[in-house]
Design an enzyme around this catalytic site. Sequence first.
Site, PDB file in Angstrom:
ATOM      1  N   ASP A 215      42.145  74.114  71.026  1.00 50.42           N
ATOM      2  CA  ASP A 215      43.597  74.123  70.868  1.00 50.42           C
ATOM      3  C   ASP A 215      44.055  72.877  70.095  1.00 50.42           C
ATOM      4  O   ASP A 215      43.569  71.772  70.345  1.00 50.42           O
ATOM      5  CB  ASP A 215      44.230  74.131  72.271  1.00 50.42           C
ATOM      6  CG  ASP A 215      45.714  74.410  72.266  1.00 50.42           C
ATOM      7  OD1 ASP A 215      46.110  75.503  71.859  1.00 50.42           O
ATOM      8  OD2 ASP A 215      46.487  73.515  72.673  1.00 50.42           O
ATOM      9  N   GLU A 276      41.634  75.781  66.150  1.00 50.44           N
ATOM     10  CA  GLU A 276      43.026  76.195  65.938  1.00 50.44           C
ATOM     11  C   GLU A 276      43.672  75.027  65.208  1.00 50.44           C
ATOM     12  O   GLU A 276      44.086  74.044  65.817  1.00 50.44           O
ATOM     13  CB  GLU A 276      43.749  76.462  67.260  1.00 50.44           C
ATOM     14  CG  GLU A 276      45.115  77.089  67.023  1.00 50.44           C
ATOM     15  CD  GLU A 276      46.306  76.400  67.683  1.00 50.44           C
ATOM     16  OE1 GLU A 276      47.409  76.948  67.622  1.00 50.44           O
ATOM     17  OE2 GLU A 276      46.161  75.301  68.235  1.00 50.44           O
TER      18      GLU A 276
HETATM   19  C1  NOJ Z   1      48.525  76.322  70.621  1.00 46.29           C
HETATM   20  C2  NOJ Z   1      48.487  77.452  71.596  1.00 46.29           C
HETATM   21  O1  NOJ Z   1      47.992  78.592  70.953  1.00 46.29           O
HETATM   22  C3  NOJ Z   1      49.885  77.619  72.111  1.00 46.29           C
HETATM   23  O2  NOJ Z   1      50.026  78.793  72.863  1.00 46.29           O
HETATM   24  C4  NOJ Z   1      50.245  76.405  72.916  1.00 46.29           C
HETATM   25  O3  NOJ Z   1      51.586  76.510  73.349  1.00 46.29           O
HETATM   26  C5  NOJ Z   1      50.093  75.132  72.074  1.00 46.29           C
HETATM   27  N1  NOJ Z   1      48.872  75.108  71.325  1.00 46.29           N
HETATM   28  C6  NOJ Z   1      50.108  73.913  72.960  1.00 46.29           C
HETATM   29  O4  NOJ Z   1      48.939  73.838  73.715  1.00 46.29           O
END
Ligand code: NOJ
Length: 552
Positions: A215, A276
């Site tokens: 993440d 991500e």
């Molecule tokens: C990316 C995640 O996909 C999202 O759902 C989340 O709110 C943010 N990062 C913060 O962790």
Amino acid sequence: MTDSLGVAAPTDWWRSAVIYQIYPRSFADSNGDGVGDLPGITHRLDALADLGVDAIWLSPFYRSPQRDAGYDVADFCDVDPLFGTLEDFDALTARAHDLGMRVVVDIVPNHTSSDHAWFQAALAAGPGSPERARYIFREGTGESGELPPNNWESVFGGDAWTRVTEPDGTPGQWYLHLFDSSQPDLEWTNEGVRADFDDTLRFWLDRGVDGFRVDVAHGLVKEDGLPDYTPEQLDASSLDSETSSPHFAQEGVHEIWRRWHDVVAAYGPDRILVAEAWVHPLERMADWVRPDEMHQAFNFGYLMAAWDVAELRRIIDDSLATFGAVGAPSTWVLSNHDVVRHATRLALTEPNPQGHGLATDSAGLPDVEHGILRARAATLLMLALPGGAYLYQGEELGLPEALDIPGDARQDPTWARTNGERLGRDGCRVPIPWEADAPAYGFGPSASTWLPQPADWAPYARDAQRGIAGSSLDMYRSALALRKRHGLGTGTLTWIEAPDGVLMLDNDGVRVVANISGADLPLADLGGEVLLASRPLGDVLPADATVWLSHA
Ligand code: NOJ
């Protein structure tokens, strides 16, 4: 050495895999509390094996107060009771492996929950303490520190800083949270933080996971001095230009990914890290997948591309070339838990910035049927491309965005933090339908669901589509089987000259034609035998349709 599926010679399975994202809150509920859970997932895994995916990726199920649906983690090495227990996780992993599917879990290193023991210790220990050094605490500005340390905004709206009350009761320091105030950012120059995450990775690798979706992999390291910054709005056109911000895509993150690469590689070449990373342009994002860093990165440029020949062709070419230049596969993705479902998004006639969500009175909404046709055409194009592909739960059912969610039912922190100006991401997170005639469409044993399900979702239920020729589910199943049979994920793409508004390509014996023009294309002009189409065909390939043809 055998890998997690008992394969003797571990392969680069991820280079061509189809990975299915499970959003645990909304996949399947085993106990009737209205929130999906791990036993619910295990119980329904056969359906994913039947669909033909290679792996599942689970969004967070860790201990969490659920202020950001589990992306606010209070204990990285335990399962939240809402979702079950560690034993439930082990059972899920074992079952997935038995069914031939790998298991990728989410890891959230940019921040913890404010309920995490570290943050509670930091609050109690006060300024200057080693406990505070794990987070980004600063003195405020203004005459008596009453203003935040800089002008940064939270991704969810509002200030990125919150002031604490010190243990002696006085107003005190501020802490940084790029997301909700319940998600304090960690200080990644701190060796204690780094070492602890090494242990977290090993904890889950020892339990048999096949990889991690990382993440906010573009965050973690912030520019020295935390200078002021005013962000640009991210849209498809800005993806070409390189912007630099003091909190994203800092050079220092790469050292962390090299360290993680080594931790993961010690378990064998088949365990992976997936970034991500909202980084642009693609040339920059490719830094995340250099050979000694991560294995894959989500291709958000592809996700944000419009249903437009020139845009699609360019992002496909750029992706293959740019990731290929560092030896990484490209990935392809159209939907996830943060964006409007592509069955609605691709046919919108108004822009839809990420996180803005849609409601019944939003401007530019497409006709539902049209949206689904276009989404299916886009999916068939995506699944024909070489590289790895990501699916988001429910897209195989053709689910559109849920639009009718009352304000008091909305749970995404974005909604509250922007006073309703941005609707947030709840519309793509509604519990998915399994059975047309059951309470909550078979999501669980009760009628309760943590977000309301639309009243007209019965036709989307899995049992209403399974075995029905021409259904969305049937198209996805057939596509995954053909993709495997023809080795499309490991194939080579060649563009074929095509009429205006049409994309035509060959990939290892399969010709793929996506009709993005407004006009019908006579099938006889295309040659070959139809292997699969995104909608029933007569003599023509209509607009908003994709066909796969056998092509010697
Ligand atoms: C990316 C995640 O996909 C999202 O759902 C989340 O709110 C943010 N990062 C913060 O962790």
